[in-house]
Design a protein around this motif. Structure first.
Motif, PDB file in Angstrom:
ATOM      1  N   GLY A 421      29.638 -19.537  -8.570  1.00 13.97           N
ATOM      2  CA  GLY A 421      29.541 -19.003 -10.239  1.00 13.97           C
ATOM      3  C   GLY A 421      30.088 -19.184 -11.147  1.00 13.97           C
ATOM      4  O   GLY A 421      30.414 -19.182 -12.101  1.00 13.97           O
ATOM      5  N   ALA A 460      24.279 -10.675 -11.353  1.00 18.07           N
ATOM      6  CA  ALA A 460      24.491 -11.537 -10.532  1.00 18.07           C
ATOM      7  C   ALA A 460      23.575 -11.603  -9.224  1.00 18.07           C
ATOM      8  O   ALA A 460      23.496 -12.479  -8.631  1.00 18.07           O
ATOM      9  CB  ALA A 460      25.694 -10.647  -9.886  1.00 18.07           C
ATOM     10  N   ARG A 461      22.422 -10.381  -9.588  1.00 20.92           N
ATOM     11  CA  ARG A 461      21.582 -10.375  -8.198  1.00 20.92           C
ATOM     12  C   ARG A 461      20.791 -11.797  -8.605  1.00 20.92           C
ATOM     13  O   ARG A 461      20.529 -12.355  -7.824  1.00 20.92           O
ATOM     14  CB  ARG A 461      20.399  -9.318  -8.391  1.00 20.92           C
ATOM     15  CG  ARG A 461      20.289  -8.461  -7.621  1.00 20.92           C
ATOM     16  CD  ARG A 461      19.575  -7.416  -7.177  1.00 20.92           C
ATOM     17  NE  ARG A 461      18.929  -6.658  -8.412  1.00 20.92           N
ATOM     18  CZ  ARG A 461      19.926  -5.432  -9.041  1.00 20.92           C
ATOM     19  NH1 ARG A 461      21.130  -4.911  -8.520  1.00 20.92           N
ATOM     20  NH2 ARG A 461      19.658  -5.070  -9.967  1.00 20.92           N
ATOM     21  N   ASN A 464      22.554 -14.972  -7.579  1.00 19.61           N
ATOM     22  CA  ASN A 464      22.433 -15.037  -6.000  1.00 19.61           C
ATOM     23  C   ASN A 464      20.994 -15.414  -5.754  1.00 19.61           C
ATOM     24  O   ASN A 464      20.346 -15.788  -4.992  1.00 19.61           O
ATOM     25  CB  ASN A 464      22.811 -13.816  -5.302  1.00 19.61           C
ATOM     26  CG  ASN A 464      24.091 -13.884  -6.080  1.00 19.61           C
ATOM     27  OD1 ASN A 464      24.806 -14.688  -5.226  1.00 19.61           O
ATOM     28  ND2 ASN A 464      24.730 -12.680  -5.451  1.00 19.61           N
ATOM     29  N   ARG A 465      19.921 -15.393  -5.815  1.00 19.54           N
ATOM     30  CA  ARG A 465      18.541 -14.869  -5.323  1.00 19.54           C
ATOM     31  C   ARG A 465      18.047 -16.503  -5.982  1.00 19.54           C
ATOM     32  O   ARG A 465      17.312 -17.272  -5.301  1.00 19.54           O
ATOM     33  CB  ARG A 465      17.662 -14.241  -6.496  1.00 19.54           C
ATOM     34  CG  ARG A 465      18.085 -12.595  -5.956  1.00 19.54           C
ATOM     35  CD  ARG A 465      16.418 -11.717  -6.410  1.00 19.54           C
ATOM     36  NE  ARG A 465      15.427 -11.827  -6.304  1.00 19.54           N
ATOM     37  CZ  ARG A 465      14.422 -11.093  -7.537  1.00 19.54           C
ATOM     38  NH1 ARG A 465      15.120 -10.517  -8.379  1.00 19.54           N
ATOM     39  NH2 ARG A 465      13.314 -11.556  -7.308  1.00 19.54           N
ATOM     40  N   MET A 467      19.925 -18.890  -6.214  1.00 18.93           N
ATOM     41  CA  MET A 467      21.165 -20.198  -5.286  1.00 18.93           C
ATOM     42  C   MET A 467      20.255 -19.858  -3.574  1.00 18.93           C
ATOM     43  O   MET A 467      20.246 -20.675  -3.135  1.00 18.93           O
ATOM     44  CB  MET A 467      22.528 -19.291  -5.325  1.00 18.93           C
ATOM     45  CG  MET A 467      23.255 -19.534  -6.202  1.00 18.93           C
ATOM     46  SD  MET A 467      24.571 -19.026  -5.575  1.00 18.93           S
ATOM     47  CE  MET A 467      25.065 -19.320  -8.072  1.00 18.93           C
TER      48      MET A 467
END
Length: 685
Positions: A421, A460-461, A464-465, A467
């Motif tokens: 991040g 963040a969601r 993360n998806r 990634m």
């Protein structure tokens, strides 16, 4: 009495003759009764005297039901009574009839076609005693004959209307068939060809021997398929016809001529010639192309290897042709992936820009970019793969530099984060928009430092998806600039991968939609205000779409007409709410408005739900969408029912006053403010 004298007559022979006659009569009766053909007999009055078992079986009438009855009156249909009567009357006069065809109807109403032989019947003295009719049930024969006739007619129509040229010749080579397609193609009418020698009149001299041979073979029973027949039209145009020459036979199987069914392949030949030219051009193009090109067949063996491929890799064409491409020229590490790409292309799934290394004959490594294209035959079947390769050795650094420059100078805010991040990209537009320089952001945690607390979880969601390989499009990302200004960015979050395809982070490309959102909020406020204005207006207002269906219906129009908004929305305005007399004129006004021509003060009557007549004055205006396209029409009305009634009352009062003045029994005159006469009644005159 002195005695008796006996005079005798020898009747031995007579008894023998009578016995023979009885035997013959019995035989004849049995023959008639047991015959496999329907047989009847009539006497001189036309009454049935014979009716055998076959006649009973065929027609359903028993012998008892027919004997003594008039044949024509009781068993022949009205349509054929006269003709059958005439045949029987002729036989009763000694004029027998053979093969007279007529229908008989069975007891249960079925029609039977009968072929009749009517024979005169005579007594021992030669006198006519009646008629014997021997019939034959030809119902099935007639059905077969009719079917054959229908088939013959169908065949004739098929030949004449077929979309292929068809001709026929007899054993002498004279034309017997010439259908419309042949006439259209060659320009000779049927009348111009029938009875003419086909070869001598319609085939060019140089082709006559071969055509004559084909026809003669067909006349000998040896048919020919796919013979290329050259023809010349009446106007001199050359045609090529692919001909099937079929032997023609009569019902007994005897050869009577030849039928030729053709297919005009003139254009096909031209296309094939063009295809060959294109194929030759393609071969030359492949061979002389400035890019390395190879080809493989469905087994993966090399079929093409151009000069540039030889120059780049050092293998000559003769060293590669027929060899397995993957087995012989791809390194072990990449055999599997290259084989998968080529097999996919052999299944019709083409690949562009597949990167892999090739080693030259001398062992030098070359970075290659491959485009694998499916190769197909004339019938569309896959026959192999054509591979175009491009050497990209040394291009990676240039591409990386170009990409960096693109990110840095892009007119959209772009940032990048690694798998932890941390910020890895921060272009000029992001710096300008948010006020943080590249030096202030690089290596900092993106969410913790640049996203407001209330939005951190959702951002963040999304990251993360991405990634995990699940990219996001059009995510609204709220940001706060260094100076405290709230901004909204429409974000596309894209997975970032290294050369081996491993995920190394996320790149976010945004679009500043702060002003767009503000404009949309303002547009919504204006739209809400307009909706409230229409709904609460003191004038009847309605709207329609381009199909004429109601989209707006305010309270005032609901009060005037008695139809609620729910009853009106989606209904056709003219068909449901305008009287028959005014439908055309109102439709015209509405259509003009939908075409951009607005109307003011158009007066028409509107009938309420309870059939009360209301007078309306309509002002119509086109309604446009955000792109300026007309999406409907808004009509603003005015209820002038009471005003019209008052005007009619005033006009009526004025008329009555004028009549009163003119017919009064006293002299009446009037003047205006300038003393000019304005009234002068009859009495005054």
């Amino acid at each position: 009495i002195i005695g008796v004298v006996g005079v005798g007559q020898d009747i031995t022979q007579l008894n023998q003759v009578m016995a023979d006659s009885k035997r013959i009569a019995d035989d004849l009766t049995r023959l008639i009764e047991t015959a496999n053909a329907p047989i009847f007999g009539i006497d001189v009055e036309g009454k049935v005297s014979e009716w055998n078992a076959k006649a009973s079986s065929l027609l359903g009438f028993s012998k008892e039901e027919t004997i003594g009855k008039n044949l024509v009156l009781n068993f022949i249909t009205e349509e054929f009574k006269e003709s059958v009567h005439n045949v029987l009357a002729a036989a009763l006069s000694g004029k027998e009839t053979a093969n007279f065809e007529f229908p008989l109807f069975t007891k249960d109403g079925k029609r039977k076609e009968i072929l009749l032989n009517a024979t005169t019947r005579r007594g021992p003295d030669g006198q006519i005693t009646g008629v014997i009719g021997v019939g034959q049930d030809i119902t099935r024969i007639r059905e077969i004959t009719n079917e054959q006739q229908r088939n013959a007619e169908d065949l004739a129509r098929l030949i004449d209307t077929a979309n292929a040229p068809i001709f026929g010749v007899d054993m002498a080579g004279m034309v017997t068939e010439w259908n419309r397609k042949a006439a259209d193609m060659l320009g000779y009418t049927k009348e111009e060809t029938i009875g003419k020698a086909f070869v001598q009149n319609f085939i060019q001299p140089e082709d006559r021997p071969s055509v004559e041979e084909v026809l003669q073979r067909a006349m000998a029973g040896v048919e020919t398929a796919n013979y290329t027949l050259p023809l010349m039209s009446k106007l001199g145009k050359r045609y090529t016809v692919l001909l099937n020459a079929t032997t023609r036979r009569d019902a007994k199987g005897k050869i009577t001529g030849v039928v030729g069914v053709g297919q005009d392949i003139t254009e096909l030949n031209a296309v094939m010639a063009e295809s060959k030219r294109i194929a030759d051009d393609l071969m030359r193009l492949i061979e002389t192309a400035n890019a390395p090109i190879f080809g493989i067949d469905t087994e993966g063996k090399v079929t093409e290897w151009n000069a540039k491929a030889s120059s780049l890799l050092g293998f000559t064409k003769s060293e590669t042709m027929g060899k397995s491409l993957v087995g012989n020229f791809i390194t072990e590490e990449f055999k599997s992936s290259v084989d998968a790409v080529l097999k996919a292309a052999l299944m019709g799934k083409e690949t562009a820009n597949f990167e892999f290394p090739l080693f030259t004959k001398s062992g030098e490594r070359k970075a290659i970019l491959l485009n694998a294209t499916t190769r197909r035959g004339a019938d569309g079947e896959i026959t192999g793969v054509i591979g175009e390769i491009r050497e990209i050795t040394g291009e990676h650094e240039r591409i990386a530099d170009d990409l960096s420059r693109l990110i840095e100078t892009a007119n959209a805010p772009i940032f990048g984060v690694d798998l932890n991040g941390m910020v890895t990209e921060w272009n000029r537009k992001a710096a300008d928009m948010l006020g943080y320089t590249k030096g202030e952001t690089m290596g900092k945690h993106f969410i913790q430092n640049f996203i407001q607390p209330e939005n951190r979880q959702s951002v963040a969601r999304v990251l993360n998806r991405a990634m995990a390989g699940e990219e996001a499009a059009n995510y609204e990302l709220p940001l706060l600039s260094k100076s405290g200004r709230r901004l909204t960015v429409l974000l596309n979050a894209t997975t970032r991968r290294d050369a081996k395809g491993s995920v190394i982070g996320v790149v976010g490309v945004g679009q500043d939609i702060t002003e767009i959102n503000e404009l949309m909020d303002e547009s919504k406020r204006v739209a809400d205000d307009l909706t409230r204005l229409i709904e609460t207006a003191n004038a009847p207002i309605f709207g329609i779409n381009t199909a004429g269906q109601v989209t707006e219906w305010n309270r005032m129009v609901a009060n005037i007409t008695g139809y609620s908004k729910t009853e009106a929305l989606g209904k056709d305005l003219v068909n449901n709410f305008i009287s028959e007399q005014y439908k055309d004129s109102v439709s015209k006004v509405l259509n003009e408005a939908l075409n951009g021509k607005e109307t003011a003060n158009f007066e028409f009557p509107l009938f309420t739900k309870h059939f009360e007549r209301k007078i309306q004055i309509l002002m119509s205006a086109a309604q446009a969408g955000p792109d300026g396209q007309i999406i409907g029409m808004i009509g603003v009305g005015q209820d002038i029912t009471d005003l019209r009634a008052a005007k009619e009352t005033a006009d009526r009062t004025a008329d009555e006053l004028a009549r009163l003045i003119d017919s009064a029994n006293a002299p009446i005159f009037g003047v205006d403010q300038h003393c000019h006469v304005t009234e002068w009644n009859q009495k005054m005159s």
